[in-house]
Design a protein around this motif. Structure first.
Motif, PDB file in Angstrom:
ATOM      1  N   SER A 118       0.839  -1.198   0.000  1.00 23.71           N
ATOM      2  CA  SER A 118       0.000   0.000   0.000  1.00 23.71           C
ATOM      3  C   SER A 118       0.875   1.250   0.000  1.00 23.71           C
ATOM      4  N   ILE A 119       0.279   2.324  -0.510  1.00 22.65           N
ATOM      5  CA  ILE A 119       0.938   3.622  -0.558  1.00 22.65           C
ATOM      6  C   ILE A 119      -0.088   4.674  -0.144  1.00 22.65           C
ATOM      7  N   THR A 120       0.300   5.528   0.774  1.00 23.39           N
ATOM      8  CA  THR A 120      -0.521   6.674   1.137  1.00 23.39           C
ATOM      9  C   THR A 120       0.261   7.921   0.743  1.00 23.39           C
ATOM     10  N   VAL A 121      -0.371   8.805  -0.025  1.00 14.17           N
ATOM     11  CA  VAL A 121       0.281  10.014  -0.518  1.00 14.17           C
ATOM     12  C   VAL A 121      -0.409  11.219   0.112  1.00 14.17           C
ATOM     13  N   GLU A 122       0.383  12.071   0.740  1.00 11.60           N
ATOM     14  CA  GLU A 122      -0.155  13.262   1.398  1.00 11.60           C
ATOM     15  C   GLU A 122       0.672  14.476   1.011  1.00 11.60           C
ATOM     16  N   PRO A 123       0.121  15.366   0.185  1.00 14.78           N
ATOM     17  CA  PRO A 123       0.834  16.615  -0.100  1.00 14.78           C
ATOM     18  C   PRO A 123       0.943  17.454   1.167  1.00 14.78           C
ATOM     19  N   GLU A 124       2.097  18.073   1.374  1.00 17.95           N
ATOM     20  CA  GLU A 124       2.300  18.924   2.549  1.00 17.95           C
ATOM     21  C   GLU A 124       1.283  20.063   2.571  1.00 17.95           C
TER      22      GLU A 124
END
Length: 147
Positions: A118-124
């Motif tokens: 799994s990958i979780t992507v969170e822009p700052e």
């Protein structure tokens, strides 16, 4: 010592994936993932959502490539058990905007296979990211995705 090698291997995999993203080599990206991989991008942009499986992830990568420049910017890593957290300086492009920001990515690995589960992507700066992506889609630079 085994954990140090595992962490080094995971960091090398990230570098390989980053290079594959830049050269549009989806086969390398797919080979690093479990077939049932799940990617989550938070926010309200048309790219935000949950993507399940290699095919959906591939469509997401193609759309993201239209607005994201990974370049050779600063990258840092943290390791927590089966997870690697990457903080990566990127540029997000819209029709009239180029916004530099940190993209935080949490990779969870499947221990037996070593592949990404799994990958979780969170822009700052989620608001700015969403705004620029909305602008790019409104301008026709990238297609909207429906998960």
């Amino acid at each position: 010592m085994a954990y140090d090698q595992l962490n080094t291997d995971r960091e090398a995999l990230f570098a390989e994936l980053l290079a594959a993203f830049g050269r549009r080599d989806n086969d390398v990206i797919s080979a690093a993932m479990r077939p049932d991989v799940v990617l989550v991008l938070s926010g309200s942009s048309p790219l935000a959502g949950t993507y399940r499986g290699i095919e959906e992830l591939g469509r997401f990568v193609v759309a993201l490539r239209a607005v994201l420049d990974t370049g050779r910017h600063e990258v840092s890593f943290e390791h927590e058990g089966d997870q690697m957290i990457v903080r990566h300086q990127v540029a997000v492009h819209g029709p009239q905007h180029i916004a530099a920001m940190i993209l935080r990515q949490r990779f969870t690995f499947d221990a037996p296979s070593g592949k990404i589960a799994s990958i979780t992507v969170e822009p700052e700066d989620r608001g700015l990211f969403d705004y620029v992506v909305h602008s790019a889609i409104s301008d026709g630079k990238v297609s909207s995705l429906s998960s």
